[in-house]
Design an enzyme around this catalytic site. Structure first.
Site, PDB file in Angstrom:
ATOM      1  N   SER A 129       0.830  -1.204   0.000  1.00 55.72           N
ATOM      2  CA  SER A 129       0.000   0.000   0.000  1.00 55.72           C
ATOM      3  C   SER A 129       0.862   1.249   0.000  1.00 55.72           C
ATOM      4  O   SER A 129       1.944   1.277   0.582  1.00 55.72           O
ATOM      5  CB  SER A 129      -0.923   0.017   1.221  1.00 55.72           C
ATOM      6  OG  SER A 129      -1.684   1.208   1.257  1.00 55.72           O
ATOM      7  N   LYS A 183      -4.293  -6.854   3.796  1.00 57.96           N
ATOM      8  CA  LYS A 183      -4.375  -5.777   2.799  1.00 57.96           C
ATOM      9  C   LYS A 183      -5.824  -5.520   2.390  1.00 57.96           C
ATOM     10  O   LYS A 183      -6.235  -4.362   2.196  1.00 57.96           O
ATOM     11  CB  LYS A 183      -3.543  -6.136   1.568  1.00 57.96           C
ATOM     12  CG  LYS A 183      -3.605  -5.103   0.427  1.00 57.96           C
ATOM     13  CD  LYS A 183      -3.181  -3.710   0.894  1.00 57.96           C
ATOM     14  CE  LYS A 183      -2.831  -2.779  -0.253  1.00 57.96           C
ATOM     15  NZ  LYS A 183      -3.917  -2.520  -1.178  1.00 57.96           N
ATOM     16  N   HIS A 186      -7.346  -3.558   5.156  1.00 57.73           N
ATOM     17  CA  HIS A 186      -6.789  -2.202   5.046  1.00 57.73           C
ATOM     18  C   HIS A 186      -7.603  -1.389   4.046  1.00 57.73           C
ATOM     19  O   HIS A 186      -8.005  -0.253   4.317  1.00 57.73           O
ATOM     20  CB  HIS A 186      -5.323  -2.293   4.600  1.00 57.73           C
ATOM     21  CG  HIS A 186      -4.732  -1.010   4.092  1.00 57.73           C
ATOM     22  ND1 HIS A 186      -5.049  -0.485   2.839  1.00 57.73           N
ATOM     23  CD2 HIS A 186      -3.847  -0.136   4.634  1.00 57.73           C
ATOM     24  CE1 HIS A 186      -4.398   0.642   2.656  1.00 57.73           C
ATOM     25  NE2 HIS A 186      -3.657   0.882   3.729  1.00 57.73           N
ATOM     26  N   ASN A 187      -7.871  -1.972   2.879  1.00 53.11           N
ATOM     27  CA  ASN A 187      -8.618  -1.264   1.849  1.00 53.11           C
ATOM     28  C   ASN A 187     -10.064  -1.027   2.265  1.00 53.11           C
ATOM     29  O   ASN A 187     -10.656  -0.004   1.923  1.00 53.11           O
ATOM     30  CB  ASN A 187      -8.561  -2.038   0.534  1.00 53.11           C
ATOM     31  CG  ASN A 187      -7.220  -1.912  -0.153  1.00 53.11           C
ATOM     32  OD1 ASN A 187      -6.203  -1.648   0.476  1.00 53.11           O
ATOM     33  ND2 ASN A 187      -7.197  -2.114  -1.453  1.00 53.11           N
TER      34      ASN A 187
END
Length: 472
Positions: A129, A183, A186-187
């Protein structure tokens, strides 16, 4: 012939920037792209006179790497990843390493991990990221997969990752698909926070009738408070940008239809599968979908006269409202992280990831899109209580964050938004999430009775053990 320390497949901007970043840290990098001209252009321009080796066939690319070969795929998630895995496997030897650095769905990573490891090849599903800037100057790196493979690439990852006072923004997160799951979440959190800030902008613009320059000043001030974060910083920058074609503020000419690539939807779907509520993320996805119905919204705005009563900005104490709005955004951001961390906690148990949530908060502090001052608080909470499933359940929470006053200010903001007829799906659901978790008796008893009435689904009682069914 000189051999490279690592190879990168995929020469779009992210792949190029990572290659330059890794080379800058003292490593030799081989690069390959299916379109030969992209590699040639990169070598002639950005990679000129650097320790970057261009290759023009998969065979030459593999031959150019030191053993064990370390291959980073920076290609579009989906079929392209499978294509290159199939192309690479016949050319690799046991102990070589394939790293998927794209936004792959974690279940695809599970499948690929099993396939590759059966061939004696190591596999790392690695979330990266930070966008184009982060790739070049230091991203947040979230690797998961075979820990032996991570030990082989650890030096490269740690050196090219972003740095904070707590160290490099990279850590091994767990086996198999752990990295891509982190991830994905996270998004999902990113979706939630972006929607919260968009709603704050909307309330200032359409409720308080503030100009773009005034709103920009508010966001700029927020960067010096507990709200300081990358997304708040770029929002302030966006609000000051003028359009080269018209001279207007650029936001005035950008169409209000938000697109998405699927990671927010995957987060919501995974949360439903695991039985974990993430309403802020889900409503943020829904808000983007609703925004896509532009022509229908225009028809209904005309038909039902929305905004005709949303003209009361002058009746509001602006400074007081903005102070409450700042607190509301802070609390909503906290709840977005809380929901994402709750999902990570559940997934860690369900899938055997063994994720250290304090380490997740630590590496998210730099390089990534959701980096924020708030992560210092979250890291501290999980450091003191590693087994905590949800940040709201921390016994020390009220000593760290003034939850009572923040929630009341959020409530005032949501009430005012409803009076203005301005939609605030993320803020509203944050308040409902908080209220639901602190309500001892919810109306779910009626729902369970309804289920038993029409489907004989049974129910449990408060006053005795067992499962019961009533002939209604």
């Amino acid at each position: 012939m000189q051999k490279s320390d690592i190879g990168i497949i995929g020469m779009a901007v992210m792949g190029q920037n990572l290659a330059l970043n890794i080379e800058d840290k003292g490593f030799t990098v081989s690069v390959y792209n299916r379109t030969k001209s992209k590699t040639e252009k990169f070598l002639k321009e950005r990679a000129e006179k650097k320790n970057i080796i261009g290759t023009y066939s998969i065979e030459d690319f593999v031959s150019s790497l030191k053993k064990p070969r370390k291959i980073l795929l920076m290609v579009k998630a989906g079929e392209a990843v499978d294509f290159f895995i199939e192309s690479l496997l016949p050319l690799l030897e046991k102990g070589d390493i394939i790293i998927d650095g794209g936004n792959s769905y974690f279940k695809d990573t599970e499948r690929r991990f099993d396939k590759v490891e059966k061939e004696g090849i190591f596999y790392l599903g690695t979330g990266i990221s930070g966008g184009e800037y982060g790739a070049l100057h230091g991203p947040c790196i979230m690797p998961g997969g075979d820990e032996r493979a991570y030990s082989e690439v650890e030096e490269i990852f740690l050196k090219c990752a972003a740095k904070t006072e707590d160290g490099s923004c990279c850590t091994y997160l767990g086996p198999r698909s752990a990295g891509h799951f982190v991830k994905m979440v996270h998004n999902g959190i990113e979706y939630g926070i972006m929607q919260i800030l968009a709603e704050a902008y909307h309330l200032m613009r359409c409720g308080l009738k503030m100009g773009f320059d005034e709103i920009q000043e508010v966001f700029k001030k927020w960067t010096s408070t507990q709200l300081n974060s990358y997304l708040v910083e770029i929002t302030a920058d966006i609000l000051s940008k003028k359009d080269d074609l018209t001279g207007k503020y650029l936001l005035e000419v950008i169409l209000d239809k938000a697109e998405q690539k699927g990671t927010g939807k995957w987060t919501s779907q995974s949360a439903l599968d695991l039985g974990v509520p993430v309403p802020t993320i889900t409503l943020a996805v829904d808000a983007r979908i609703i925004s896509s119905f532009k022509s229908q919204r225009e028809i209904l705005a005309e038909r039902f006269g929305r905004e005709k009563r949303a003209l009361a900005g002058e009746e509001i104490d602006r400074d007081r409202f903005l102070s409450k709005l700042k607190d509301a955004c802070y609390f909503c951001m906290f709840l977005s992280y809380a929901q994402g961390m709750h999902l990570l906690s559940a997934a860690s148990v369900e899938f055997g990831y063994g994720i250290d949530l304090s380490e997740v908060a630590r590496i998210w502090k730099g390089g990534c899109i959701i980096r924020a001052e708030l992560l210092n608080v979250i890291k501290r909470i999980y450091k003191n209580d590693p087994q905590l499933s949800n940040l709201l359940f921390s016994e020390k929470l009220q000593d760290i964050i003034p939850v009572s006053s923040l929630s009341e200010h959020l409530r005032d903001v949501v009430i005012q938004a409803k009076k203005w007829e301005i939609p605030t799906p993320a803020m509203s659901c944050c308040l409902d999430y908080y209220d639901s978790f602190r309500t001892e008796n919810l109306p779910a008893n009626l729902i369970q009775a309804q289920r038993d009435f029409f489907g004989a689904h049974t129910y449990r009682r408060k006053d005795r053990e067992g499962v019961f069914h009533t002939i209604w």
